[in-house]
Design an enzyme around this catalytic site. Structure first.
Site, PDB file in Angstrom:
ATOM      1  N   GLY A   1      30.356 -34.602 -24.683  1.00  0.00           N
ATOM      2  CA  GLY A   1      29.577 -35.065 -23.544  1.00  0.00           C
ATOM      3  C   GLY A   1      29.138 -33.908 -22.672  1.00  0.00           C
ATOM      4  O   GLY A   1      29.051 -32.768 -23.121  1.00  0.00           O
ATOM      5  N   CYS A   2      28.891 -34.196 -21.420  1.00  0.00           N
ATOM      6  CA  CYS A   2      28.377 -33.188 -20.483  1.00  0.00           C
ATOM      7  C   CYS A   2      29.235 -31.936 -20.482  1.00  0.00           C
ATOM      8  O   CYS A   2      30.448 -31.986 -20.273  1.00  0.00           O
ATOM      9  CB  CYS A   2      28.331 -33.771 -19.082  1.00  0.00           C
ATOM     10  SG  CYS A   2      27.734 -32.613 -17.836  1.00  0.00           S
TER      11      CYS A   2
END
EC number: 1.8.4.11
Length: 232
Positions: free
Chosen positions: A62-63
């Protein structure tokens, strides 16, 4: 699945823009061009100046803002670089990756001292605390293959550790679903633009950092207090 991680990754309270889209107005400069001398590791200018005695681990979860900070806080970790891996386009920009035109995922490259922290510990943090490895092509409100979960291995031993960790976590029933993390050989890592590096600490007031990233980092702190650097 733990309640804290579920809350962190499933936030629907705010109409948050995706990770990386809130680029500071004053930081429009892209990362420097890659150097052929460092193609086997980081390909721009954010790797440690002295990598003697250091090993590398590469994960996508993810981020990268939260992933970078979570791993930076672990003892034995020298430096973490945010970037892109898993795709086919060389020197991708954030905009290209976000447009899903490169095949890359937001990734972190971790430089660590194996005498202080093991690859096994890093893998355990990745699979049990820093993100939700059961979400396919997303992490919470961040959707798309650029946010997929990937464990990149450099050696057969790393692959074995990754697979054994996945099996152990699945057997533990920590999550409500099975892990869907891709396990693939490491090929190339491209540094993200300079404004992404250290973003978590430079912009603590960012709504995305406050609402999403901070909870992921706190989850790592809670589950692995013995692995944190003394300064924290």
């Amino acid at each position: 699945m733990t309640k804290l991680l579920s809350a962190a990754l499933g936030l629907g309270l705010f109409a948050l823009t995706a990770c990386g889209s809130q680029q500071p107005a004053q930081a429009q400069t892209k990362a420097p061009a890659p150097s052929a001398a460092v193609l086997s590791a980081s390909t721009a200018g954010f790797a440690p100046k002295n990598t003697a005695g250091l090993a590398q681990a590469t994960f996508a979860g993810g981020c990268f803002w939260a992933q970078e900070e979570a791993f930076e806080e672990l003892k034995g970790v020298k430096q973490v670089v945010s970037g892109y891996a898993g795709g086919t386009v060389p020197k991708p920009s954030y905009e290209q990756v976000a447009a899903q035109n490169t095949g890359h995922a937001e990734t972190v490259n971790i430089y660590y001292d194996p005498k202080v922290i093991s690859y096994q510990t890093l893998a355990s943090v990745f699979f049990t605390a820093s993100h939700d490895p059961t979400q396919l092509n997303r992490q919470g409100n961040d959707t798309g293959p650029e946010y997929r979960s990937v464990a990149f291995y450099r050696t057969p031993e790393e692959k074995k550790i990754i697979e054994q960790t996945i099996a152990k976590v699945n057997a533990s029933k920590q999550y409500d679903a099975k892990i869907v993390t891709q396990v693939v050989p490491f090929k190339q890592f491209w540094d993200a633009e300079d404004y992404h590096q250290g973003y978590y600490r430079l912009h603590p007031e960012n709504p995305y950092i406050e609402a999403v990233s901070a909870r992921k980092v706190e989850h790592v702190r809670k589950l692995f207090p013995q692995e944190l650097k003394q300064a924290l």
